[in-house]
Design a protein around this motif. Structure first.
Motif, PDB file in Angstrom:
ATOM      1  N   ARG A  85      -8.796   5.024  10.137  1.00 18.11           N
ATOM      2  CA  ARG A  85      -7.563   5.592  10.017  1.00 18.11           C
ATOM      3  C   ARG A  85      -6.282   4.770  10.756  1.00 18.11           C
ATOM      4  NH1 ARG A  85      -7.250  10.970  10.129  1.00 18.11           N
ATOM      5  NH2 ARG A  85      -8.070  11.053  11.248  1.00 18.11           N
ATOM      6  N   GLY A  86      -5.319   4.311   9.671  1.00 16.87           N
ATOM      7  CA  GLY A  86      -4.578   3.313  10.671  1.00 16.87           C
ATOM      8  C   GLY A  86      -4.453   2.194   9.332  1.00 16.87           C
ATOM      9  N   ASP A  87      -6.182   1.778   8.991  1.00 15.55           N
ATOM     10  CA  ASP A  87      -5.849   0.737   8.538  1.00 15.55           C
ATOM     11  C   ASP A  87      -4.852   0.499   6.981  1.00 15.55           C
ATOM     12  OD1 ASP A  87      -7.848  -0.181   9.674  1.00 15.55           O
ATOM     13  OD2 ASP A  87      -9.287  -0.323   8.159  1.00 15.55           O
ATOM     14  N   VAL A  88      -3.593  -0.764   6.899  1.00 18.72           N
ATOM     15  CA  VAL A  88      -3.000  -1.146   5.975  1.00 18.72           C
ATOM     16  C   VAL A  88      -4.263  -1.362   4.675  1.00 18.72           C
ATOM     17  CG1 VAL A  88      -0.979  -2.417   4.875  1.00 18.72           C
ATOM     18  CG2 VAL A  88      -1.432  -1.912   7.035  1.00 18.72           C
ATOM     19  N   VAL A  89      -4.322  -0.564   3.734  1.00 18.83           N
ATOM     20  CA  VAL A  89      -5.441  -0.629   2.057  1.00 18.83           C
ATOM     21  C   VAL A  89      -4.755  -0.893   1.007  1.00 18.83           C
ATOM     22  CG1 VAL A  89      -7.459   0.314   1.191  1.00 18.83           C
ATOM     23  CG2 VAL A  89      -6.590   0.705   3.660  1.00 18.83           C
ATOM     24  N   VAL A  90      -5.191  -2.050   0.790  1.00 21.45           N
ATOM     25  CA  VAL A  90      -4.821  -2.056  -0.700  1.00 21.45           C
ATOM     26  C   VAL A  90      -5.964  -1.717  -1.912  1.00 21.45           C
ATOM     27  CG1 VAL A  90      -4.967  -4.006  -2.906  1.00 21.45           C
ATOM     28  CG2 VAL A  90      -3.798  -4.385  -0.367  1.00 21.45           C
ATOM     29  N   PHE A  91      -5.346  -0.882  -2.735  1.00 20.64           N
ATOM     30  CA  PHE A  91      -6.454  -0.012  -3.484  1.00 20.64           C
ATOM     31  C   PHE A  91      -5.443   0.034  -4.839  1.00 20.64           C
ATOM     32  CE2 PHE A  91      -3.607   2.273  -1.363  1.00 20.64           C
ATOM     33  CZ  PHE A  91      -2.610   3.667  -2.621  1.00 20.64           C
ATOM     34  N   ARG A  92      -7.057   0.455  -6.158  1.00 22.15           N
ATOM     35  CA  ARG A  92      -6.496   0.396  -7.700  1.00 22.15           C
ATOM     36  C   ARG A  92      -5.423   1.924  -7.947  1.00 22.15           C
ATOM     37  NH1 ARG A  92      -8.675  -2.900 -11.143  1.00 22.15           N
ATOM     38  NH2 ARG A  92      -8.328  -4.371  -9.348  1.00 22.15           N
ATOM     39  N   HIS A  93      -4.670   1.672  -8.233  1.00 19.86           N
ATOM     40  CA  HIS A  93      -4.418   3.542  -8.759  1.00 19.86           C
ATOM     41  C   HIS A  93      -5.301   4.323  -9.750  1.00 19.86           C
ATOM     42  CE1 HIS A  93      -1.868   6.043  -9.950  1.00 19.86           C
ATOM     43  NE2 HIS A  93      -0.904   6.296  -9.357  1.00 19.86           N
ATOM     44  N   PRO A  94      -5.888   5.052  -9.190  1.00 21.93           N
ATOM     45  CA  PRO A  94      -6.869   6.074  -9.797  1.00 21.93           C
ATOM     46  C   PRO A  94      -6.362   6.439 -11.070  1.00 21.93           C
ATOM     47  CG  PRO A  94      -6.691   6.658  -7.779  1.00 21.93           C
ATOM     48  CD  PRO A  94      -5.942   5.530  -7.922  1.00 21.93           C
ATOM     49  N   VAL A  95      -5.685   6.442 -11.996  1.00 20.52           N
ATOM     50  CA  VAL A  95      -4.327   6.426 -13.330  1.00 20.52           C
ATOM     51  C   VAL A  95      -4.069   5.105 -13.454  1.00 20.52           C
ATOM     52  CG1 VAL A  95      -3.026   7.492 -14.800  1.00 20.52           C
ATOM     53  CG2 VAL A  95      -3.850   8.608 -12.626  1.00 20.52           C
TER      54      VAL A  95
END
Length: 262
Positions: A85-95
């Motif tokens: 919790r608190g990490d800045v994360v890059v992720f792929r939008h699920p849609v």
């Protein structure tokens, strides 16, 4: 004749060295790090439009979204360590498949709610302490030429755009800055979100200008993000430019070079 052969051989060896170096750099980038430009203001003032960073793809292990499909032909994720919790994360939008960057707020099983602009995690308030005002010039920013949203109303071109800044403390003690624009914004009061197993809840630090997990995917928001859609953690800004082109050196923000992402 021997001299010419030696010269030709040296050129061939040089070309081979360059090719191998490029291949190694490509593999290194693919397996370990992914470059990412900040295109929007949803993470201000932690991240600014025009910040350039490398995403640590090793932080949470691998999924089909963080390494080549040929090398990772699985639908789930192999976790090296759990996201924090608190990490800045890059992720792929699920849609829509777009890459997003937000702060991780909710872990599997957590209950998340916003009340009067204050974050509550499992019923416990994440307190905010005033930290002055974030100021910037109202002008087009970055290649997309977006203009900032201002708390101080309609600001003319070249005027000073302000937002109230606070330091928020998460339950584990991690602190980060958040910005406020609206007194009673659409995302300032929400229902309770219960994060499903295998999913995460993300929010932008620029709280009134972020399409994040507070908003349903059907409405253009992020919703709950499955673990296999995580790409990696943002640890440090490498380079930053306030202009529309990277080569415009007079727009470089030298004070942000190699700045840690907190």
């Amino acid at each position: 004749m021997a001299s010419g052969t030696t010269k030709d051989g040296g050129i061939v060896e040089t070309i081979k060295t360059i090719v191998y170096a490029l291949l190694i750099a490509g593999v290194f980038r693919t397996l370990f790090f992914q470059p990412f430009w900040i295109p929007s203001e949803s993470m201000k003032d932690t991240l600014l439009i025009g910040d350039f960073l490398f995403v640590n793809k090793m932080a949470y292990g691998y999924s089909k979204y963080s390494c080549p499909f040929a090398m990772c032909p699985f639908s789930g994720r192999i976790l090296a360590s759990d996201p924090v919790r608190g990490d800045v994360v890059v992720f792929r939008h699920p849609v829509n498949g777009t890459d997003f960057i937000k702060r991780l707020i909710g872990l599997p099983g957590d209950k998340i709610q916003m009340k009067d602009g204050i974050l509550y995690i499992n019923g416990v308030m994440a307190p905010q302490v005033p930290d002055g005002v974030f100021e910037e010039i109202n002008e087009p920013q970055g290649p997309m030429r977006n203009r900032p949203r201002c708390e101080n109303g309609a600001v003319g071109d070249g005027g000073i755009c302000t937002r109230t800044r606070s330091i928020e403390t998460l339950p584990e003690g991690r602190k980060h800055r958040v910005l406020n624009i609206d007194k009673d914004g659409f995302g300032d009061n929400t229902d309770v979100f219960t994060v499903p197993e295998g999913h995460y809840f993300f929010m932008g630090d620029n709280r009134d200008n972020s399409q994040d997990s507070r908003y349903a995917q059907a409405a253009g928001g992020v919703g709950f993000v499955p673990v296999e859609y995580l790409i990696g953690r943002a640890d440090r800004v490498i380079f930053s430019s306030a202009g529309s082109r990277m080569l415009y050196f007079w727009t470089w923000r030298s004070d942000r070079f190699f700045k840690a992402v907190e």
